[in-house]
Design an enzyme around this catalytic site. Structure first.
Site, PDB file in Angstrom:
ATOM      1  N   SER A  84      36.154  44.610  50.268  1.00 49.63           N
ATOM      2  CA  SER A  84      35.576  44.531  48.928  1.00 49.63           C
ATOM      3  C   SER A  84      36.201  43.388  48.140  1.00 49.63           C
ATOM      4  CB  SER A  84      35.757  45.862  48.175  1.00 49.63           C
ATOM      5  OG  SER A  84      37.123  46.059  47.889  1.00 49.63           O
ATOM      6  N   SER A  86      37.751  43.068  44.991  1.00 49.60           N
ATOM      7  CA  SER A  86      38.587  43.236  43.810  1.00 49.60           C
ATOM      8  C   SER A  86      39.757  42.255  43.750  1.00 49.60           C
ATOM      9  CB  SER A  86      39.127  44.664  43.725  1.00 49.60           C
ATOM     10  OG  SER A  86      40.135  44.869  44.691  1.00 49.60           O
ATOM     11  N   LYS A 141      46.561  45.428  45.722  1.00 44.03           N
ATOM     12  CA  LYS A 141      46.518  44.862  44.374  1.00 44.03           C
ATOM     13  C   LYS A 141      47.745  43.989  44.178  1.00 44.03           C
ATOM     14  CE  LYS A 141      42.976  47.543  43.375  1.00 44.03           C
ATOM     15  NZ  LYS A 141      41.608  47.019  43.233  1.00 44.03           N
ATOM     16  N   SER A 222      37.652  45.124  39.306  1.00 47.48           N
ATOM     17  CA  SER A 222      38.696  45.793  40.074  1.00 47.48           C
ATOM     18  C   SER A 222      38.981  47.175  39.513  1.00 47.48           C
ATOM     19  CB  SER A 222      39.988  44.963  40.045  1.00 47.48           C
ATOM     20  OG  SER A 222      41.069  45.681  40.608  1.00 47.48           O
TER      21      SER A 222
END
Length: 264
Positions: A84, A86, A141, A222
């Site tokens: 994905s 993000s 992250k 995100s």
């Protein structure tokens, strides 16, 4: 937009652990009991030793390989795939990355215990961790706030402990209305995306002890600590450091320019 990984899965660690134990027991059993017994019977009869049954033979042959994979994946380096967006533009859909599993200490292969403290996350690190809402899932992250830090996000600009992170506008991102910025976080220079059509979500937050505040580089795309809270230290898995492979799904070919890129 979530940033969980669809790699082989957190449950695979448990499966691999069980396989290592089972094949290891079979290897030891055959090596020190069954094989000597077969040889003894064969010597007495003057024949060749009988072959081990298929299950014992499987354990004997595959234990070294399974154990090596288990130890490497648990304590040294682990591969993940990014499904994905993000962390765009730092990481893109189709990137295959490597994660340093001992950057923040040697941890138990299964569970949350730490065997040896070797280091701690730094501000700006790109980290893989277990998703606090569903620990069976892995997220990636950037570390924005360490324990005790005060994180302030106003007008889509970050301030950490009173220090404003500098941002330099680089232009539009690949012809879209989304804007690309170069952000400098205490010497960790990386790019982020912001969507001017999305309203800012201003907040100020002090990170609790033993927790970490995470955000994606695709700031308006995100799902991160702004929505589901901080990440416990016990959930950290490692620091992402290399893109070893990247696949461009639209072109149906490898994205050669991204292969071998370091992650900052």
């Amino acid at each position: 937009m979530s940033s969980f990984f669809t790699h082989i899965g957190t449950d695979f660690a448990s499966i691999l652990f069980v396989l290592t134990i089972v094949t290891g027991v079979l290897w030891v059993l055959d090596r020190f009991k069954l094989e000597p017994a077969r040889k003894s019977v064969a010597a007495a009869a003057g024949t060749e030793p009988a072959k081990a049954n298929w299950l014992v033979d499987f354990g004997r042959q595959f234990f070294p390989v399974i154990a090596a994979v288990f130890l490497l994946r648990s304590f040294v380096v682990e591969p993940f795939r990014i499904p994905s967006g993000s962390m765009i533009p730092t990481l893109r859909v189709g990137d295959f990355i490597l994660v340093n599993r001992f950057a923040y200490g040697l941890r138990c292969p299964v569970g949350d215990c730490k065997l040896l403290a070797l280091g701690e996350p730094k501000r700006g690190d790109v980290v893989v961790f277990r998703y606090p809402v569903d620990p069976k899932m892995d997220f990636i992250k950037r570390v924005i706030g360490l324990p005790g830090d005060t994180v302030r996000y106003v007008g889509k600009q970050l301030t950490v402990n009173g220090q404003l992170l500098s941002q330099e506008l680089l232009g539009e991102f690949e012809g879209s209305p989304v804007l690309r910025y170069r952000e400098d976080y205490q010497g960790v220079v990386h790019e982020i995306l912001q969507n001017p059509d999305r309203p800012p979500q201003d907040f100020e937050f002090t990170v609790p002890e033993g927790q970490y505040f995470m955000m994606g580089d695709n700031r308006d795309g995100s799902s991160d600590s702004r929505y589901w809270g901080t990440v416990p230290e016990a959930y950290l898995k490692g620091r992402a450091f290399l893109i070893w492979m990247s696949w461009d799904a639209e072109a149906s070919r490898p994205a050669l320019s991204r292969i071998g890129g370091s992650i900052r």
